[in-house]
Design a protein around this motif. Structure first.
Motif, PDB file in Angstrom:
ATOM      1  N   GLU A 109       0.815  -1.213   0.000  1.00  0.00           N
ATOM      2  CA  GLU A 109       0.000   0.000   0.000  1.00  0.00           C
ATOM      3  C   GLU A 109       0.845   1.258   0.000  1.00  0.00           C
ATOM      4  OE1 GLU A 109       0.024  -1.321   4.430  1.00  0.00           O
ATOM      5  OE2 GLU A 109       0.058  -2.248   2.448  1.00  0.00           O
ATOM      6  N   ASP A 110       2.119   1.124   0.424  1.00  0.00           N
ATOM      7  CA  ASP A 110       2.964   2.312   0.495  1.00  0.00           C
ATOM      8  C   ASP A 110       3.328   2.844  -0.880  1.00  0.00           C
ATOM      9  OD1 ASP A 110       2.911   2.270   3.224  1.00  0.00           O
ATOM     10  OD2 ASP A 110       4.719   1.065   3.419  1.00  0.00           O
ATOM     11  N   MET A 111       3.218   2.017  -1.922  1.00  0.00           N
ATOM     12  CA  MET A 111       3.483   2.503  -3.271  1.00  0.00           C
ATOM     13  C   MET A 111       2.471   3.558  -3.692  1.00  0.00           C
ATOM     14  SD  MET A 111       6.187   1.143  -4.663  1.00  0.00           S
ATOM     15  CE  MET A 111       5.927   1.318  -6.413  1.00  0.00           C
ATOM     16  N   LYS A 112       1.348   3.641  -2.991  1.00  0.00           N
ATOM     17  CA  LYS A 112       0.302   4.585  -3.357  1.00  0.00           C
ATOM     18  C   LYS A 112       0.387   5.885  -2.548  1.00  0.00           C
ATOM     19  CE  LYS A 112      -2.806   0.738  -4.384  1.00  0.00           C
ATOM     20  NZ  LYS A 112      -4.097   0.084  -4.042  1.00  0.00           N
ATOM     21  N   ARG A 113       1.397   5.994  -1.714  1.00  0.00           N
ATOM     22  CA  ARG A 113       1.536   7.191  -0.884  1.00  0.00           C
ATOM     23  C   ARG A 113       2.444   8.219  -1.549  1.00  0.00           C
ATOM     24  NH1 ARG A 113      -0.149   5.098   4.279  1.00  0.00           N
ATOM     25  NH2 ARG A 113       0.729   3.032   4.631  1.00  0.00           N
TER      26      ARG A 113
END
Length: 366
Positions: A160-164
């Motif tokens: 999910e951190d790729m979307k931050r």
């Protein structure tokens, strides 16, 4: 509950185990100034990140630090907010990992109270919190560039951190950082704005301004990652330099005239700049109020500027000057408020007469 806002938490901490020789005297002042800038509605526009309504945490122990971070990240996730987190104090790098030293920590990782692995803990706190869409991390410690290096891994630790979106600004790379100067200068830039940048100031803008000012003994590091959809912009503060100032001075180039005017003003109580209409006299005088434009302009060189208008009268000019001098001259507000009568110009003169002679007061009219 308001969703999609901005939260901030500034943490400043001494470390008792380092002894009095490494006490950071400016730390509290630096932390408070940075917190004030971030929470000012006209500057950082942030609300407090902690549930008890606090945005500033001074001298926490390791347990209190960890609790505050958990609370801040949970609150940002719940509110789908952007989080601005700053740590000011002592830090170290060992085995390519970055640690900070809260009040009760020790430098030795094998100690009973080891240093706190800040960036690794942040990676844990990001996991499972998709509502936290953007993070800004500011680090003012020695060897804080290692924190930026560790932060570069955040985007690949959890899917999910790729979307931050996140950005990290550190006081130095792998060198010492001195006297909390990085935080003090950053707060100064946020408070005054910068005419060479746009409506918002980002971490990269702050680094550029610090390098241009040549005010630090160490070189800041800036890192950014953008995996977001653009709904959470990574600005650090609204630019306090007005749009008119940015338009007029954004491309200002200093000439020899600037240096001559500065030298003359420093020597004489009254300086008159004369030139043909349209030659840039007013722009030159305005530039004297913005030291970020050129290293030849001393800090706090001009305390008040009024651009004369055909509709001006004495009261309007005096009111304009008094409002500015309240913010730029120590003791002026008290002296001005202590005057009597309704004559604004006379009150201005009386207040200036009460300022100590060694206090610089330079006024530009153009």
């Amino acid at each position: 509950m308001v969703k999609g806002g901005r939260l901030s938490l500034v943490i400043g901490s001494q470390c008792e185990s380092l002894g009095p020789g490494r006490h950071l005297e400016p730390l509290s002042r630096a932390a408070r100034q940075l917190d004030t800038a971030l929470t000012d509605p006209e500057t950082g526009g942030c609300s407090a990140a902690l549930p008890d309504g606090r945005s500033l945490l001074l001298d926490p122990g390791t347990a209190r630090l960890d609790t505050a971070l958990v609370d801040a990240f949970a609150r940002a996730d719940e509110q789908r907010a952007s989080l601005v987190l700053a740590y000011i104090g002592h830090g170290l790098r060992t085995d390519k990992e970055y640690y900070v030293l809260p009040r009760n920590a020790e430098e030795n990782r094998a100690a009973r109270r080891p240093p706190y692995p800040l960036t690794r803990r942040i990676a844990d706190l990001l996991s499972g919190r998709p509502g936290l869409r953007s993070l800004t991390l500011i680090l003012d410690t020695c060897e804080s560039g290692q924190g930026a290096a560790n932060a570069a891994e955040w985007a690949v630790l959890n899917d999910e951190d790729m979307k931050r979106r996140f950005q990290v600004l550190t006081a130095s790379s792998l060198q010492p950082a001195y006297h909390c100067a990085f935080s003090l200068e950053t707060a100064h830039i946020l408070r005054d704005g910068h005419v060479r940048h746009g409506r918002f100031l980002r971490c990269a803008d702050i680094k550029e301004a610090l390098v241009q000012r040549d005010c630090l003994e160490h070189l800041p590091v800036c890192l950014g990652f953008d995996g977001g959809d653009g709904s959470h912009d990574l600005w650090l503060a609204q630019n306090r330099a007005t749009a008119d100032l940015r338009a007029e001075l954004g491309h200002f180039e200093a000439t020899g005239e600037l240096g001559r005017v500065v030298a003359t003003v420093e020597k004489h109580p009254l300086t008159v700049v004369r030139a043909a209409a349209g030659s840039g006299k007013t722009t030159l005088l305005t530039a004297l109020t913005r030291p970020e434009l050129d290293r030849g302009i001393p800090e706090k060189f001009v305390q008040a500027l009024h651009r004369l208008d055909p509709a001006d009268d004495a009261r309007r000019v005096a009111t304009s000057l008094a409002e500015q001098l309240r913010n730029t001259v120590p003791g002026f507000s008290q002296a001005y408020d202590g005057t009597t009568g309704n004559d604004v110009g006379l009150s201005l003169v009386k207040a200036l007469a009460g300022i100590p002679r060694e206090t610089p007061v330079r006024i530009a009219l153009g």
